[in-house]
Design a protein around this motif. Structure first.
Motif, PDB file in Angstrom:
ATOM      1  N   MET A 122     -84.588   7.341  93.968  1.00 17.03           N
ATOM      2  CA  MET A 122     -84.674   7.151  95.411  1.00 17.03           C
ATOM      3  C   MET A 122     -83.912   8.261  96.135  1.00 17.03           C
ATOM      4  O   MET A 122     -84.390   8.804  97.137  1.00 17.03           O
ATOM      5  CB  MET A 122     -84.107   5.786  95.817  1.00 17.03           C
ATOM      6  CG  MET A 122     -84.208   5.499  97.309  1.00 17.03           C
ATOM      7  SD  MET A 122     -83.588   3.855  97.780  1.00 17.03           S
ATOM      8  CE  MET A 122     -81.822   4.117  97.576  1.00 17.03           C
TER       9      MET A 122
ATOM     10  N   THR B  60     -90.468   3.879  99.747  1.00 17.50           N
ATOM     11  CA  THR B  60     -89.451   4.005  98.709  1.00 17.50           C
ATOM     12  C   THR B  60     -88.866   2.653  98.338  1.00 17.50           C
ATOM     13  O   THR B  60     -88.759   2.306  97.156  1.00 17.50           O
ATOM     14  CB  THR B  60     -88.317   4.940  99.196  1.00 17.50           C
ATOM     15  OG1 THR B  60     -88.873   6.208  99.580  1.00 17.50           O
ATOM     16  CG2 THR B  60     -87.295   5.157  98.095  1.00 17.50           C
TER      17      THR B  60
ATOM     18  N   PHE C  86     -95.248   6.079  95.289  1.00 20.83           N
ATOM     19  CA  PHE C  86     -93.816   6.107  95.001  1.00 20.83           C
ATOM     20  C   PHE C  86     -93.483   5.198  93.821  1.00 20.83           C
ATOM     21  O   PHE C  86     -92.540   5.471  93.072  1.00 20.83           O
ATOM     22  CB  PHE C  86     -93.020   5.668  96.233  1.00 20.83           C
ATOM     23  CG  PHE C  86     -92.988   6.678  97.335  1.00 20.83           C
ATOM     24  CD1 PHE C  86     -94.153   7.095  97.954  1.00 20.83           C
ATOM     25  CD2 PHE C  86     -91.793   7.214  97.772  1.00 20.83           C
ATOM     26  CE1 PHE C  86     -94.132   8.029  98.983  1.00 20.83           C
ATOM     27  CE2 PHE C  86     -91.754   8.149  98.793  1.00 20.83           C
ATOM     28  CZ  PHE C  86     -92.931   8.550  99.399  1.00 20.83           C
TER      29      PHE C  86
END
Length: 255
Positions: free
Chosen positions: A68, A181, A206
């Motif tokens: 992240m 995210t 993601f």
């Protein structure tokens, strides 16, 4: 022109120096944020969130936090640099030299990748002491960290070209990058979700970046790492083609 021309090297050096000069903001701050996530979520959700068999929640959480940090900082590096250049008017010094569109894109993306890997390495170096982590497949770790950073760096270029003010940049980051995210499995395995949300998660690129990255540590993942690699590579190719198209047309740059 050569990919490693003097112009390319100069632009890459300028972008690297830009985040190095304010390392407290660009490196130290994201590391502190990741530590807070680890301490808070690791304590609150420990023993309540399903994860891989035989893997503690903190060990499961650390690769997600590292990735992240990599993704968010890669995006921030390219997007903030371009929007600042547009607002201050010094973008002309990038457009005037005989730089190809590939050189401009490569310089911004590579500098973003460098910052992302530095931040990710720092986050990992601090958080790794909180859990025992294995390195089952180091090549997968490196491949997804590199591809993920390149994707978000390219997306940062696209956003920086499109945005005309900081408000638009903040909206792009807050309403697209941040939700994508957080909903990609950083703090949980998607197998803990209801079936409908598991299906939705598979449309989030993601998710494949983080799942493939985590596979390198534990040798297990929610989907095959080869599937993740194919999705991530295709997504990168699409974004790179889009960025080159915008740069070649001078979209919101030559006016």
């Amino acid at each position: 022109m050569s990919m490693f021309s003097v112009g390319f090297q100069t632009l890459f050096y300028k972008e690297t120096l830009r985040f190095y000069k304010v390392a407290t903001q660009t490196v130290a701050a994201p590391v502190l944020t990741a530590m807070l996530y680890l301490l808070i979520f690791g304590h609150v959700l420990k023993g309540t969130v399903p994860r891989y068999p035989g893997v503690s929640y903190i060990a499961f959480l650390i690769p997600g936090l590292v990735m992240m940090s990599v993704l968010q900082n890669a995006f921030a590096n390219a997007s903030s640099s371009l929007i600042q250049s547009k607002i201050t008017g010094n973008l002309v010094f990038i457009l005037l030299p005989p730089l190809s569109h590939w050189e401009i894109l490569s310089a911004y993306v590579l500098a973003s990748v460098l910052r992302a890997l530095v931040v990710g390495g720092c986050v990992f170096g601090i958080t790794v002491w909180f859990a025992d982590l294995a390195f089952v497949a180091p090549l997968w770790i490196f491949a997804f960290a590199l591809l993920g950073a390149a994707i978000l760096g390219t997306l940062g270029v696209i956003c920086g070209v499109w945005a005309e003010k900081f408000d638009q940049l903040a909206a792009f980051q807050n309403f697209l990058i941040m939700p994508a995210t957080f909903l990609s499995g950083v703090f949980y395995s998607i197998h803990s979700l209801p079936p409908v949300w598991q299906t939705v998660s598979h449309f989030n690129p993601f998710f494949y970046m983080i799942d493939g990255f985590r596979h390198g540590f534990f040798g297990t993942s929610d989907v095959s790492p080869w599937t993740s690699l194919a999705v991530v590579s295709a997504f990168f190719a699409l974004l790179a083609a889009t960025a080159i198209n915008l740069l070649s047309r001078g979209y919101k740059l030559r006016h």
